[in-house]
Design a protein around this motif. Structure first.
Motif, PDB file in Angstrom:
ATOM      1  N   VAL A 237       0.835  -1.203   0.000  1.00 36.33           N
ATOM      2  CA  VAL A 237       0.000   0.000   0.000  1.00 36.33           C
ATOM      3  C   VAL A 237       0.872   1.256   0.000  1.00 36.33           C
ATOM      4  CG1 VAL A 237      -1.623   1.341   1.420  1.00 36.33           C
ATOM      5  CG2 VAL A 237      -2.019  -1.096   1.026  1.00 36.33           C
ATOM      6  N   ARG A 238       1.951   1.247   0.781  1.00 38.82           N
ATOM      7  CA  ARG A 238       2.857   2.394   0.816  1.00 38.82           C
ATOM      8  C   ARG A 238       3.540   2.607  -0.534  1.00 38.82           C
ATOM      9  NH1 ARG A 238       5.756   1.540   6.709  1.00 38.82           N
ATOM     10  NH2 ARG A 238       4.108   2.550   7.914  1.00 38.82           N
ATOM     11  N   VAL A 239       3.976   1.531  -1.166  1.00 35.38           N
ATOM     12  CA  VAL A 239       4.624   1.645  -2.475  1.00 35.38           C
ATOM     13  C   VAL A 239       3.634   2.165  -3.506  1.00 35.38           C
ATOM     14  CG1 VAL A 239       5.619   0.312  -4.383  1.00 35.38           C
ATOM     15  CG2 VAL A 239       6.451  -0.040  -2.063  1.00 35.38           C
ATOM     16  N   GLU A 240       2.403   1.689  -3.464  1.00 40.61           N
ATOM     17  CA  GLU A 240       1.385   2.148  -4.415  1.00 40.61           C
ATOM     18  C   GLU A 240       1.104   3.638  -4.220  1.00 40.61           C
ATOM     19  OE1 GLU A 240      -1.154   2.488  -7.467  1.00 40.61           O
ATOM     20  OE2 GLU A 240       0.177   0.806  -7.070  1.00 40.61           O
ATOM     21  N   LYS A 241       1.026   4.077  -2.981  1.00 39.07           N
ATOM     22  CA  LYS A 241       0.827   5.502  -2.710  1.00 39.07           C
ATOM     23  C   LYS A 241       2.027   6.302  -3.208  1.00 39.07           C
ATOM     24  CE  LYS A 241      -1.117   9.161  -1.099  1.00 39.07           C
ATOM     25  NZ  LYS A 241      -2.201   9.777  -1.815  1.00 39.07           N
TER      26      LYS A 241
ATOM     27  N   ASP B  52       1.740  12.035  -9.793  1.00 40.23           N
ATOM     28  CA  ASP B  52       0.936  13.251  -9.657  1.00 40.23           C
ATOM     29  C   ASP B  52       1.676  14.470  -9.113  1.00 40.23           C
ATOM     30  OD1 ASP B  52      -1.141  11.665 -10.520  1.00 40.23           O
ATOM     31  OD2 ASP B  52      -1.903  11.275  -8.511  1.00 40.23           O
ATOM     32  N   SER B  53       2.940  14.328  -8.741  1.00 44.19           N
ATOM     33  CA  SER B  53       3.630  15.470  -8.141  1.00 44.19           C
ATOM     34  C   SER B  53       5.068  15.556  -8.628  1.00 44.19           C
ATOM     35  CB  SER B  53       3.617  15.349  -6.611  1.00 44.19           C
ATOM     36  OG  SER B  53       4.515  14.338  -6.193  1.00 44.19           O
ATOM     37  N   ARG B  54       5.691  16.628  -8.249  1.00 45.04           N
ATOM     38  CA  ARG B  54       7.103  16.830  -8.587  1.00 45.04           C
ATOM     39  C   ARG B  54       7.984  16.710  -7.339  1.00 45.04           C
ATOM     40  NH1 ARG B  54       7.671  19.351 -13.802  1.00 45.04           N
ATOM     41  NH2 ARG B  54       5.627  19.889 -14.609  1.00 45.04           N
ATOM     42  N   LEU B  55       7.453  16.083  -6.314  1.00 43.90           N
ATOM     43  CA  LEU B  55       8.235  15.886  -5.092  1.00 43.90           C
ATOM     44  C   LEU B  55       9.453  15.025  -5.373  1.00 43.90           C
ATOM     45  CD1 LEU B  55       5.421  15.056  -2.506  1.00 43.90           C
ATOM     46  CD2 LEU B  55       6.759  17.148  -2.628  1.00 43.90           C
ATOM     47  N   LYS B  56      10.507  15.238  -4.611  1.00 43.34           N
ATOM     48  CA  LYS B  56      11.696  14.408  -4.730  1.00 43.34           C
ATOM     49  C   LYS B  56      11.386  13.016  -4.188  1.00 43.34           C
ATOM     50  CE  LYS B  56      15.032  18.126  -4.417  1.00 43.34           C
ATOM     51  NZ  LYS B  56      16.251  18.598  -3.780  1.00 43.34           N
ATOM     52  N   ILE B  57      12.100  12.036  -4.691  1.00 40.99           N
ATOM     53  CA  ILE B  57      11.889  10.650  -4.280  1.00 40.99           C
ATOM     54  C   ILE B  57      12.100  10.499  -2.776  1.00 40.99           C
ATOM     55  CG2 ILE B  57      12.638   8.249  -4.592  1.00 40.99           C
ATOM     56  CD1 ILE B  57      11.202   9.496  -7.057  1.00 40.99           C
ATOM     57  N   CYS B  58      13.096  11.182  -2.217  1.00 41.12           N
ATOM     58  CA  CYS B  58      13.348  11.076  -0.778  1.00 41.12           C
ATOM     59  C   CYS B  58      12.166  11.625   0.027  1.00 41.12           C
ATOM     60  CB  CYS B  58      14.654  11.750  -0.385  1.00 41.12           C
ATOM     61  SG  CYS B  58      14.760  13.490  -0.766  1.00 41.12           S
TER      62      CYS B  58
ATOM     63  N   SER C 140      13.878   4.855   5.226  1.00 40.50           N
ATOM     64  CA  SER C 140      15.057   4.912   4.372  1.00 40.50           C
ATOM     65  C   SER C 140      14.638   5.003   2.909  1.00 40.50           C
ATOM     66  CB  SER C 140      15.895   3.649   4.590  1.00 40.50           C
ATOM     67  OG  SER C 140      16.813   3.454   3.549  1.00 40.50           O
ATOM     68  N   VAL C 141      15.198   5.965   2.190  1.00 39.25           N
ATOM     69  CA  VAL C 141      14.902   6.103   0.768  1.00 39.25           C
ATOM     70  C   VAL C 141      15.444   4.894   0.004  1.00 39.25           C
ATOM     71  CG1 VAL C 141      16.915   7.486   0.181  1.00 39.25           C
ATOM     72  CG2 VAL C 141      14.857   7.702  -1.175  1.00 39.25           C
ATOM     73  N   ASP C 142      16.557   4.342   0.451  1.00 43.80           N
ATOM     74  CA  ASP C 142      17.125   3.172  -0.215  1.00 43.80           C
ATOM     75  C   ASP C 142      16.178   1.974  -0.112  1.00 43.80           C
ATOM     76  OD1 ASP C 142      19.440   4.529  -0.971  1.00 43.80           O
ATOM     77  OD2 ASP C 142      20.468   4.006   0.901  1.00 43.80           O
ATOM     78  N   TYR C 143      15.594   1.794   1.065  1.00 43.43           N
ATOM     79  CA  TYR C 143      14.663   0.679   1.242  1.00 43.43           C
ATOM     80  C   TYR C 143      13.393   0.908   0.420  1.00 43.43           C
ATOM     81  CZ  TYR C 143      12.112  -3.131   3.393  1.00 43.43           C
ATOM     82  OH  TYR C 143      11.400  -4.285   3.581  1.00 43.43           O
ATOM     83  N   PHE C 144      12.925   2.159   0.363  1.00 45.31           N
ATOM     84  CA  PHE C 144      11.768   2.484  -0.478  1.00 45.31           C
ATOM     85  C   PHE C 144      12.055   2.122  -1.932  1.00 45.31           C
ATOM     86  CE2 PHE C 144       9.773   5.708  -3.310  1.00 45.31           C
ATOM     87  CZ  PHE C 144       8.458   5.277  -3.202  1.00 45.31           C
ATOM     88  N   CYS C 145      13.226   2.496  -2.423  1.00 45.01           N
ATOM     89  CA  CYS C 145      13.588   2.204  -3.819  1.00 45.01           C
ATOM     90  C   CYS C 145      13.661   0.698  -4.066  1.00 45.01           C
ATOM     91  CB  CYS C 145      14.909   2.864  -4.176  1.00 45.01           C
ATOM     92  SG  CYS C 145      14.811   4.668  -4.231  1.00 45.01           S
ATOM     93  N   LYS C 146      14.208  -0.019  -3.111  1.00 47.77           N
ATOM     94  CA  LYS C 146      14.311  -1.473  -3.232  1.00 47.77           C
ATOM     95  C   LYS C 146      12.927  -2.119  -3.281  1.00 47.77           C
ATOM     96  CE  LYS C 146      16.353  -5.377  -0.747  1.00 47.77           C
ATOM     97  NZ  LYS C 146      17.135  -5.756   0.441  1.00 47.77           N
ATOM     98  N   ARG C 147      12.030  -1.708  -2.404  1.00 49.19           N
ATOM     99  CA  ARG C 147      10.681  -2.286  -2.359  1.00 49.19           C
ATOM    100  C   ARG C 147       9.862  -1.818  -3.571  1.00 49.19           C
ATOM    101  NH1 ARG C 147      11.679  -6.487  -0.728  1.00 49.19           N
ATOM    102  NH2 ARG C 147       9.483  -6.934  -0.581  1.00 49.19           N
TER     103      ARG C 147
ATOM    104  N   GLU D 294       9.583   9.295   2.514  1.00 47.94           N
ATOM    105  CA  GLU D 294       9.285   9.705   3.884  1.00 47.94           C
ATOM    106  C   GLU D 294       7.783   9.909   4.074  1.00 47.94           C
ATOM    107  OE1 GLU D 294      10.292  13.697   6.189  1.00 47.94           O
ATOM    108  OE2 GLU D 294      12.101  12.528   5.708  1.00 47.94           O
ATOM    109  N   THR D 295       7.133  10.516   3.093  1.00 46.93           N
ATOM    110  CA  THR D 295       5.701  10.784   3.171  1.00 46.93           C
ATOM    111  C   THR D 295       4.885   9.500   3.295  1.00 46.93           C
ATOM    112  OG1 THR D 295       5.934  12.815   1.888  1.00 46.93           O
ATOM    113  CG2 THR D 295       3.743  11.828   1.950  1.00 46.93           C
ATOM    114  N   VAL D 296       5.288   8.457   2.574  1.00 50.39           N
ATOM    115  CA  VAL D 296       4.513   7.217   2.598  1.00 50.39           C
ATOM    116  C   VAL D 296       4.927   6.275   3.726  1.00 50.39           C
ATOM    117  CG1 VAL D 296       3.913   7.333   0.161  1.00 50.39           C
ATOM    118  CG2 VAL D 296       5.947   6.044   0.856  1.00 50.39           C
ATOM    119  N   GLY D 297       5.926   6.677   4.535  1.00 52.62           N
ATOM    120  CA  GLY D 297       6.222   5.924   5.745  1.00 52.62           C
ATOM    121  C   GLY D 297       7.469   5.061   5.742  1.00 52.62           C
ATOM    122  N   PHE D 298       8.348   5.249   4.764  1.00 55.79           N
ATOM    123  CA  PHE D 298       9.610   4.508   4.760  1.00 55.79           C
ATOM    124  C   PHE D 298      10.677   5.361   5.439  1.00 55.79           C
ATOM    125  CE2 PHE D 298       7.443   2.204   1.412  1.00 55.79           C
ATOM    126  CZ  PHE D 298       7.893   0.906   1.582  1.00 55.79           C
TER     127      PHE D 298
END
Length: 79
Positions: A22-26, A33-39, A49-56, A43-47
């Protein structure tokens, strides 16, 4: 532990896997829909670590968040 087993029984996957998906889908929606940075998105979706978010993200979506965003821009240059 009991609630985890009940959740898995009725939903077919663990609570942690569902929450992660669900976090990855969000995150995917925010990248679209936005121009927010990946980092910021991670953080917004609850990860934590940005590295772990990218991996998942790559695990569930099949591409990294950066590649996903670049492909969006190639397909829709006005975005």
């Amino acid at each position: 532990a009991y609630l985890g087993r009940i959740f898995s029984h009725y939903v077919g996957e663990s609570f942690i896997k569902r929450l992660e998906r669900v976090r990855v889908e969000k995150g995917r929606q925010l990248i679209t829909d936005s121009r927010l940075k990946i980092c910021s998105i991670s953080e917004t979706v609850g990860f934590a670590s940005v590295d772990y978010f990218c991996k998942r993200f790559k695990y569930y979506i099949g591409t990294t968040p950066k590649e996903y965003r670049e492909n969006l821009h190639k397909e829709n240059p006005g975005i």
